[in-house]
Motif scaffolding. Sequence first.
Motif, PDB file in Angstrom:
ATOM      1  N   LEU A 270       0.830  -1.211   0.000  1.00  0.00           N
ATOM      2  CA  LEU A 270       0.000   0.000   0.000  1.00  0.00           C
ATOM      3  C   LEU A 270       0.860   1.255   0.000  1.00  0.00           C
ATOM      4  O   LEU A 270       0.521   2.250  -0.661  1.00  0.00           O
ATOM      5  CB  LEU A 270      -0.945  -0.012   1.195  1.00  0.00           C
ATOM      6  CG  LEU A 270      -2.070  -1.054   1.120  1.00  0.00           C
ATOM      7  CD1 LEU A 270      -2.852  -1.086   2.426  1.00  0.00           C
ATOM      8  CD2 LEU A 270      -3.004  -0.772  -0.058  1.00  0.00           C
TER       9      LEU A 270
ATOM     10  N   ARG B 271       1.801   2.345  -3.238  1.00  0.00           N
ATOM     11  CA  ARG B 271       0.708   3.041  -3.929  1.00  0.00           C
ATOM     12  C   ARG B 271       0.394   4.382  -3.270  1.00  0.00           C
ATOM     13  O   ARG B 271      -0.677   4.943  -3.451  1.00  0.00           O
ATOM     14  CB  ARG B 271      -0.556   2.152  -3.932  1.00  0.00           C
ATOM     15  CG  ARG B 271      -0.390   0.770  -4.579  1.00  0.00           C
ATOM     16  CD  ARG B 271      -0.145   0.856  -6.065  1.00  0.00           C
ATOM     17  NE  ARG B 271      -1.282   1.473  -6.747  1.00  0.00           N
ATOM     18  CZ  ARG B 271      -2.323   0.779  -7.234  1.00  0.00           C
ATOM     19  NH1 ARG B 271      -2.375  -0.529  -7.103  1.00  0.00           N
ATOM     20  NH2 ARG B 271      -3.306   1.414  -7.858  1.00  0.00           N
TER      21      ARG B 271
ATOM     22  N   ILE C 204      -0.140   5.007  -0.110  1.00  0.00           N
ATOM     23  CA  ILE C 204      -1.179   4.897   0.916  1.00  0.00           C
ATOM     24  C   ILE C 204      -0.528   4.480   2.226  1.00  0.00           C
ATOM     25  O   ILE C 204       0.071   3.403   2.317  1.00  0.00           O
ATOM     26  CB  ILE C 204      -2.250   3.854   0.529  1.00  0.00           C
ATOM     27  CG1 ILE C 204      -2.949   4.255  -0.773  1.00  0.00           C
ATOM     28  CG2 ILE C 204      -3.270   3.690   1.651  1.00  0.00           C
ATOM     29  CD1 ILE C 204      -3.796   3.152  -1.364  1.00  0.00           C
TER      30      ILE C 204
ATOM     31  N   GLU D 240      -7.457   0.027  -3.227  1.00  0.00           N
ATOM     32  CA  GLU D 240      -6.506   1.132  -3.200  1.00  0.00           C
ATOM     33  C   GLU D 240      -7.210   2.467  -3.463  1.00  0.00           C
ATOM     34  O   GLU D 240      -6.894   3.481  -2.835  1.00  0.00           O
ATOM     35  CB  GLU D 240      -5.409   0.906  -4.236  1.00  0.00           C
ATOM     36  CG  GLU D 240      -4.604  -0.367  -4.011  1.00  0.00           C
ATOM     37  CD  GLU D 240      -5.228  -1.591  -4.689  1.00  0.00           C
ATOM     38  OE1 GLU D 240      -4.535  -2.597  -4.812  1.00  0.00           O
ATOM     39  OE2 GLU D 240      -6.408  -1.527  -5.088  1.00  0.00           O
TER      40      GLU D 240
ATOM     41  N   SER E 141      -7.358   5.638  -0.865  1.00  0.00           N
ATOM     42  CA  SER E 141      -6.848   6.933  -1.317  1.00  0.00           C
ATOM     43  C   SER E 141      -7.869   8.036  -1.095  1.00  0.00           C
ATOM     44  O   SER E 141      -7.536   9.128  -0.612  1.00  0.00           O
ATOM     45  CB  SER E 141      -6.470   6.864  -2.799  1.00  0.00           C
ATOM     46  OG  SER E 141      -5.416   5.955  -3.026  1.00  0.00           O
TER      47      SER E 141
ATOM     48  N   ASN F 138      -6.693   6.276  -7.296  1.00  0.00           N
ATOM     49  CA  ASN F 138      -5.352   6.129  -6.744  1.00  0.00           C
ATOM     50  C   ASN F 138      -4.312   6.717  -7.682  1.00  0.00           C
ATOM     51  O   ASN F 138      -3.385   7.414  -7.247  1.00  0.00           O
ATOM     52  CB  ASN F 138      -5.059   4.651  -6.464  1.00  0.00           C
ATOM     53  CG  ASN F 138      -3.672   4.439  -5.866  1.00  0.00           C
ATOM     54  OD1 ASN F 138      -2.776   3.971  -6.546  1.00  0.00           O
ATOM     55  ND2 ASN F 138      -3.507   4.787  -4.596  1.00  0.00           N
TER      56      ASN F 138
END
Length: 358
Positions: free
Chosen positions: A159, A162, A164, A270, A274, A350
Amino acid sequence: MSRFSVAKERVLDDLEGIVEQLLRASRKHHRRSLWNVCNPYRPKSKPEQMCVWLQGARRGAWKDFVSGDQGDAIDLVAYALTGAVTADTRMTALEWIEDRFGLKNMSPARRETIAKEATARRAAAEAKETARRTASRERARKFFYSCQPIEGSLAEVYLRSRNIDLAGVPKLGRALRFHPACEYWMIEERPRMPAMIAAMVGQDGKIGACHYTFLAPDGSGKADVPKAKLMFPETSGLVIRLTDGPSGLPAERAAEASALGLVGLVEGVEDGLSVAVAEPDLRMWSAGSLPGFGTVPDHGCVSSWLVFKDNDWGKRQAQQQFSRAVARLKGFGKPVEVISMPADWGKDVNDALRSGWK
């Protein structure tokens, strides 16, 4: 029992054989609940564009997702034989079925016997399917609770790749876990690899399926497999409840306390996380997939819906599927707003947030 009724029961009895014969269907596209087939009347047709349902009350039903053509088991035979469903082609199908199964000179007593046998078979099949579905959901529930907490796991590493940070997600729910060696069942070798696991729940909040995101060994991205995101078992009517909104209450408790609010709906995990970071006042749910948007359940905690549309749904079929899902949400009688981002911002929320959009 009418000629058509008798013929339809015989088609349902031998459905797999008829699909294989008339549509030249490949067994590699055969699933427990449906069979993806190519449309023999459309050049370059792909299996995912047409399917025949094999289980439950929908057994024998079919649909071509490109043309919109669909029908029951008799229509399936009519279409497979002639490429069209009309009164005349249904008669052609009836004659073909009667010839195949030797039904032309059947006595009234024999028709009645067939009807009773068909009713008994149908009841037994439905009971078996109900038991299978219950067992599959219980298996998913037990699997989810056998997984590790996501905090401190390789899923957190993924994560972060990404952009996050779970610690920065306000009012994070309890839908996410981690499994270090999850079986990947889409290839023959069935290798084991790390996976982020998300609980998919129904309107009552009970787990009905799991959503799997298979990860690279170091968590730097998704696993290098044909399809890194899978779900098991059936996911109709289920969502992933990612966050608990401003109240911090799970959906059922929020409804009891009349703590209603705006619910954000996205496709991916995701994306939902986000948005939750960017907009803490949203309770975020994920549908898990584009088809999942079409079965999202209403809930007493929802005052209105904010639906985020991905940019990779450019195909006409996907656009129509999304439009139907939005129309269904509006049917709940609550305000619905759709957010569509410009394509140059990325394919999903995302991507947009990682590229600096706020």
